[in-house]
Structure formats: structure tokens, C-alpha cells
Design a protein around this motif. Structure first.
Motif, PDB file in Angstrom:
ATOM      1  N   UNK A   1     140.978  87.172  66.557  1.00 40.36           N
ATOM      2  CA  UNK A   1     141.357  86.960  67.870  1.00 40.36           C
ATOM      3  C   UNK A   1     139.993  86.515  68.549  1.00 40.36           C
ATOM      4  N   UNK A   2     139.787  84.934  68.800  1.00 38.75           N
ATOM      5  CA  UNK A   2     138.655  84.536  69.309  1.00 38.75           C
ATOM      6  C   UNK A   2     138.075  85.107  70.423  1.00 38.75           C
ATOM      7  N   UNK A   3     138.935  85.634  71.174  1.00 32.67           N
ATOM      8  CA  UNK A   3     138.546  86.262  72.575  1.00 32.67           C
ATOM      9  C   UNK A   3     137.507  87.587  72.099  1.00 32.67           C
ATOM     10  N   UNK A   4     137.495  88.002  70.740  1.00 35.58           N
ATOM     11  CA  UNK A   4     136.767  89.180  70.320  1.00 35.58           C
ATOM     12  C   UNK A   4     136.031  88.739  69.345  1.00 35.58           C
ATOM     13  N   UNK A   5     134.880  88.082  69.593  1.00 36.24           N
ATOM     14  CA  UNK A   5     133.858  87.480  68.844  1.00 36.24           C
ATOM     15  C   UNK A   5     133.802  86.236  68.347  1.00 36.24           C
ATOM     16  N   UNK A   6     134.627  85.239  69.070  1.00 37.73           N
ATOM     17  CA  UNK A   6     134.538  83.817  69.121  1.00 37.73           C
ATOM     18  C   UNK A   6     135.431  83.428  67.691  1.00 37.73           C
ATOM     19  N   UNK A   7     135.411  82.086  67.663  1.00 37.79           N
ATOM     20  CA  UNK A   7     136.182  81.328  66.547  1.00 37.79           C
ATOM     21  C   UNK A   7     135.479  81.718  65.062  1.00 37.79           C
ATOM     22  N   UNK A   8     134.229  82.128  65.051  1.00 37.61           N
ATOM     23  CA  UNK A   8     133.737  82.320  63.899  1.00 37.61           C
ATOM     24  C   UNK A   8     132.798  83.595  64.038  1.00 37.61           C
ATOM     25  N   UNK A   9     133.385  84.673  64.025  1.00 39.27           N
ATOM     26  CA  UNK A   9     132.711  85.994  64.215  1.00 39.27           C
ATOM     27  C   UNK A   9     131.942  86.155  62.795  1.00 39.27           C
ATOM     28  N   UNK A  10     130.903  86.836  62.714  1.00 43.52           N
ATOM     29  CA  UNK A  10     130.291  87.324  61.549  1.00 43.52           C
ATOM     30  C   UNK A  10     131.037  88.332  60.954  1.00 43.52           C
ATOM     31  N   UNK A  11     131.001  88.216  59.553  1.00 42.35           N
ATOM     32  CA  UNK A  11     131.540  89.367  58.614  1.00 42.35           C
ATOM     33  C   UNK A  11     130.921  90.653  58.645  1.00 42.35           C
ATOM     34  N   UNK A  12     131.382  91.790  58.310  1.00 35.62           N
ATOM     35  CA  UNK A  12     130.661  93.056  58.341  1.00 35.62           C
ATOM     36  C   UNK A  12     129.523  92.928  57.471  1.00 35.62           C
ATOM     37  N   UNK A  13     128.503  93.583  57.685  1.00 32.39           N
ATOM     38  CA  UNK A  13     127.293  93.419  56.606  1.00 32.39           C
ATOM     39  C   UNK A  13     127.588  93.930  55.163  1.00 32.39           C
TER      40      UNK A  13
END
Length: 276
Positions: free
Chosen positions: A54-66
């Protein structure tokens, strides 16, 4: 230094791990520099391809988890002592700078971006191949936390009103002014943000400007504000990393990345508590 010239890379090919950060995997399959592995923006450098994204939660390219990214780095055969060179076909703006930021945020020191990207490599006489590079998989990269600063939408809401901090949008002037928006549902910019497009970091030859020229570019924008008090964003947290790299080249490190960027800001809480 965070950059490497095509001529220097050509002489060091055998001793580095090359990562091709062009977004389209078909481009990689059609031809890449010898020894290069593909780094997929949507699947490996972000969670954009995950089910339910969902781009509304983190944008179109959210970071993966560490842990997920640390495992991917190990799968590329990269350990703490590996020398890495990254490239794309757009002067670092496609995703090479994003990958540089992510690797440096792991704490990895030996990582360079090919200055001028693939066009400069071809101009230096480096060949292309469709052969898949061999890789000896390692365990997850040893890391406990992201070591470069980030901000979220809530902190951006605070810092944009703080006269002691600055928010920089690196999208094109047309997008910042709201005259066009090819990717997101709302045009415009975050109130209080400054605008300096990321491609201003490059000279006419497609390479980064000199450290002196970059300092001359960003000095007036900072206007006395320490880089540590600056947050940088773009549309989805990719080209913002190009400006973070340019600031580092200029000797002005420490700015934070707003990963969600405009793609998150313009969507988040629009129906309940719309952001300005």
C-alpha cells in the motif's frame, strides 16, 4: 570516495562485486557488464512487489526490513570485506544511488557508484554479456540497525514547520509546482519544502559535478543549516538517494531520507486527516 570512473573500474573488474541496478530485469538479461548481478528495485531494494503493498503506508518503494535486506546482500555473495561497484543507465538515478544508500546504511564502507553509469562503461570499451555471473552465497550481512538517518511522515510534519530544519524535494520543478504528476494521484508538494531536482547533481557528460561545484550548489540551499538538519525526499525515496550521494561527495553528509516521500504523503490519511 563514493564514485569510481569507468577507466578505473575497467582495471579493477576482477576484484569487485558488480551490481546492475537498472530497474528492468529484461535490460539486464539482454546485456550487462561481465560479472554483474541484478539488483531489482521492486523486489530486492524495496517491498513494492509484495502482496498487499500500500503506497499510503511507506510510499511506492518502501525499504525492506533490515533482516530481509541483510539476507539479500549475503545472497549476492557480499560480506563486510567485499568491494562493491554499482551502476545503472541514468547517472545513478535509476536505483544505483538507492542501493549505495542502503549498503552504506548497513555500515558497508567499500561501495562505489560508477560515475556516468553504463554509457560511460561502454564508452570505455567494456563489453556486455548475457552470461549469468557465478556467485558464492554467504549468510546474512552482519548488521544490527540501519546506520543512516530516516524520517517518517509524522516527523516531516514537524520539521517542515521548524525554521532550524529544512526539507528538500528533488523531483522536477514541474512536479514540485504541481503542473504535472505522472506517478501519484495528487500533484503538488509538501508545504515548506525546497526544490532542487536531483539531475542538477550531474554535469553535461552525465557524471557527477565536482565536489566544489556541488558545494556551491547546495551551500545557498542550506544557508547555514547543518546537513544533519536536512531531510531529503522525492517521489518514492529513490532519486532522493542520488542527492544524498551528491551531498556526501560534496563533503556535506548526514541528511536524512524520507523514504515514503511524496507518494506516501499525498495518499496518507487523505480521507480522515488529509495532509496539506
Amino acid at each position: 570516495m563514493n564514485l569510481i570512473s569507468a577507466s578505473d573500474l575497467r582495471s579493477q573488474l576482477a576484484s569487485v562485486r558488480l551490481l546492475d541496478a537498472r530497474p528492468d530485469s529484461t535490460d539486464y538479461a539482454a546485456g550487462h557488464l561481465p560479472g554483474a548481478l541484478h539488483a531489482d528495485l521492486n523486489r530486492q531494494l524495496s517491498t513494492a512487489s509484495d502482496p498487499g503493498h500500500d503506497p499510503a503506508r511507506g510510499g511506492r518503494h518502501p525499504l525492506p526490513s533490515l533482516p530481509r535486506f541483510a539476507a539479500q546482500v549475503g545472497a549476492w555473495g557480499i560480506g563486510p570485506a567485499t568491494r562493491i561497484v554499482l551502476y545503472d543507465a541514468n547517472g545513478g538515478g535509476n536505483a544505483a544511488a538507492r542501493l549505495w544508500w542502503m549498503l552504506r546504511a548497513l555500515g558497508h564502507e567499500e561501495v562505489r557508484v560508477l560515475d556516468g553509469g553504463l554509457p560511460k562503461a561502454l564508452g570505455a570499451g567494456m563489453p556486455l554479456t548475457s552470461d549469468l555471473a557465478p556467485v558464492t552465497t554467504l549468510g546474512p550481512y552482519p548488521v544490527a540497525r540501519w546506520q543512516f538517518p530516516t524520517v517518517d511522515a509524522e516527523e516531516v510534519e514537524t520539521l517542515r514547520k521548524d525554521p532550524g530544519r529544512k526539507l528538500l524535494d528533488v523531483r522536477s520543478q514541474e512536479r514540485w509546482r504541481g503542473e504535472s504528476e505522472p506517478f501519484d494521484p495528487v500533484a503538488g508538494h509538501i508545504p515548506g519544502s525546497l526544490n532542487l531536482p536531483w539531475n542538477e547533481n550531474l554535469g553535461p557528460d552525465g557524471c557527477f559535478k565536482s565536489p566544489e561545484a556541488l558545494r556551491a550548489l547546495y551551500g545557498p540551499l542550506l544557508d547555514g543549516t547543518p546537513p544533519e538538519r536536512l531531510a531529503v525526499h522525492c517521489g518514492s525515496g529513490v532519486t532522493a538517494c542520488h542527492t544524498l550521494l551528491a551531498l556526501d561527495v560534496a563533503g556535506l553528509p548526514g541528511a536524512a531520507l524520507y523514504v515514503g516521500s511524496w507518494s506516501e504523503w499525498c495518499r496518507s490519511d487523505r480521507d480522515r486527516d488529509p495532509r496539506p
